[in-house]
Write a protein that holds these residues in place. Structure first.
Motif, mmCIF file in Angstrom:
data_model
loop_
_atom_site.group_PDB
_atom_site.id
_atom_site.type_symbol
_atom_site.label_atom_id
_atom_site.label_comp_id
_atom_site.label_asym_id
_atom_site.label_seq_id
_atom_site.Cartn_x
_atom_site.Cartn_y
_atom_site.Cartn_z
ATOM 1 N N UNK A 76 19.457 -45.615 -41.715
ATOM 2 C CA UNK A 76 20.252 -44.416 -41.471
ATOM 3 C C UNK A 76 21.653 -44.558 -42.077
ATOM 4 N N UNK A 77 22.306 -45.686 -41.793
ATOM 5 C CA UNK A 77 23.645 -45.919 -42.340
ATOM 6 C C UNK A 77 23.601 -46.145 -43.848
ATOM 7 N N UNK A 78 22.550 -46.795 -44.325
ATOM 8 C CA UNK A 78 22.383 -47.020 -45.762
ATOM 9 C C UNK A 78 22.299 -45.683 -46.500
ATOM 10 N N UNK A 79 21.557 -44.741 -45.924
ATOM 11 C CA UNK A 79 21.429 -43.424 -46.544
ATOM 12 C C UNK A 79 22.782 -42.716 -46.633
ATOM 13 N N UNK A 80 23.602 -42.877 -45.610
ATOM 14 C CA UNK A 80 24.940 -42.274 -45.630
ATOM 15 C C UNK A 80 25.754 -42.862 -46.772
ATOM 16 N N UNK A 100 21.983 -40.586 -50.034
ATOM 17 C CA UNK A 100 20.573 -40.352 -50.377
ATOM 18 C C UNK A 100 20.096 -39.032 -49.783
ATOM 19 N N UNK A 101 19.415 -38.203 -50.557
ATOM 20 C CA UNK A 101 18.935 -36.912 -50.034
ATOM 21 C C UNK A 101 17.626 -37.013 -49.262
ATOM 22 N N UNK A 102 16.804 -38.021 -49.574
ATOM 23 C CA UNK A 102 15.473 -38.124 -48.976
ATOM 24 C C UNK A 102 15.239 -39.502 -48.384
ATOM 25 N N UNK A 109 20.437 -33.378 -42.912
ATOM 26 C CA UNK A 109 19.914 -32.431 -41.912
ATOM 27 C C UNK A 109 20.992 -32.056 -40.894
ATOM 28 N N UNK A 110 21.830 -33.005 -40.509
ATOM 29 C CA UNK A 110 22.944 -32.747 -39.602
ATOM 30 C C UNK A 110 24.244 -32.872 -40.410
ATOM 31 N N UNK A 111 24.972 -33.960 -40.222
ATOM 32 C CA UNK A 111 26.133 -34.234 -41.065
ATOM 33 C C UNK A 111 26.450 -35.721 -40.999
ATOM 34 N N UNK A 112 27.407 -36.150 -41.790
ATOM 35 C CA UNK A 112 27.684 -37.579 -41.931
ATOM 36 C C UNK A 112 28.177 -38.210 -40.638
ATOM 37 N N UNK A 113 29.070 -37.544 -39.922
ATOM 38 C CA UNK A 113 29.611 -38.112 -38.690
ATOM 39 C C UNK A 113 28.534 -38.299 -37.636
#
Length: 323
Positions: free
Chosen positions: A76-80, A84-86, A96-100
């Motif tokens: 999850x944190x890696x995607x942030x 990464x979009x997918x 889908x939500x937001x970064x925070x």
């Protein structure tokens, strides 16, 4: 007993975890992340390692779930960080939500992972928590190295192997060492299984690098060519840079100073250089090297061959190999 029995036990355990409910913006993304699917390889490794030494794997299930929750926290944190979009073919949490929200939900996942480790019997709890905490810090070290590499032109292939060892492979090693420890394996057997996991993990990450360039998006579950577009240091890129002539090097590095270009063109041109240098075959050879080293460690474990064969088959499936 076959692997489906152990997989079912893992999935049943994961389905019973109460992550929390309110506020929904904190816990819904966590459940979304955990319900995306995935192979559940890491908790399965923990349970199978325990089964090598004891028929009863109940003591392994909650800690195994803790490994899986921690793994998903890192994703999850890696995607942030990677923007990464997918993930597994679905929108990432920050999309889908937001970064925070993604960051905070990830933080709660780490807390829940530690809570699952508290199910370990008291006599082994301190050792297990030390193993897990050491591994968790190493994963963060690997992620930081990965980010450092984005800003450096002095990354060697050995540097890269060390980075993926920390970022990816040590968690597979921990998963196996954990199961062995929980079911009273000797220190030597636990170490052999840890080494098996680390080498499988390195081979798996190298295969992931390969699929990023040569995979099909529907099967890969992530954006094909994403590493090329992000200028990520991968085994393919570093090997190509080490062997490229001036013209090929200019193609490999020429897009870095451009702000406007066609993504499709960049992926196509860099892939063409990889093809000219036979990078795919070289990467496959490196994958095989680490895979064979892993199998040697597994063969040396003092346990029933038929039980070790379940782990062997899982490793083969991960590499999509027949033998």
């Amino acid at each position: 007993m076959d692997i489906s029995y152990f997989s079912q036990k893992v999935n049943q355990t994961l389905s019973t975890i109460n992550y929390g409910d309110n506020p929904a913006e904190l816990y819904d993304p966590l459940r979304y992340m955990m319900q995306m699917g995935g192979k559940r390889i890491r908790p399965l490794l923990t349970v199978l390692a325990g089964y090598l030494f004891n028929d009863d794997v109940e003591a392994c299930l909650k800690p195994a779930a803790g490994v899986e929750v921690f793994h998903n926290f890192t994703l999850l944190h890696d995607d942030v960080m990677d923007k990464a979009p997918l993930r597994r073919g679905q929108p990432t949490v920050h999309e889908k939500w937001d970064q925070n929200i993604a960051i905070l939900s990830g933080d709660v996942m780490l807390v829940r992972a530690y809570e699952l480790f508290l199910e370990v019997e008291p006599s082994k709890l301190a050792k297990v928590l030390r193993l897990f905490s050491t591994c968790a810090a190493q994963v963060c070290e690997g992620q930081q190295l990965d980010m450092n590499f984005e800003k450096s032109d002095l990354v060697s292939i050995d540097d890269y192997i060390r980075m993926i060892t920390l970022k990816t492979a040590v968690l597979l090693g921990l998963a196996l060492e954990l199961g062995a420890t929980l079911n009273n394996a000797s220190d030597n057997n636990a170490l052999l299984l840890k080494n098996f996991g680390i080498n499988i993990g390195i081979a798996y990450q190298l295969r992931d690098d390969l699929l990023d360039v040569y995979g099909e998006q529907e099967k890969f579950g992530k954006q094909v060519g994403g590493d090329i577009l992000a200028d990520k240091k991968t085994y393919l890129q570093l090997t190509a840079l080490a062997q490229a002539n001036v013209e090929q090097r200019n193609i490999l590095t020429g897009f870095r100073n451009q702000t406007i270009y066609s993504p499709e063109q960049k992926v196509a041109e860099v892939t063409a250089v990889y093809n000219q240098l036979n990078i795919k075959a070289q990467t496959e050879a490196k994958i095989n090297l680490f895979f064979e080293e892993a199998i040697q460690s597994l063969d040396a474990v003092e346990a029933l061959v038929e039980r070790k064969n379940i782990l062997r088959q899982l490793a083969l499936d991960l590499m999509e190999r027949e033998s």
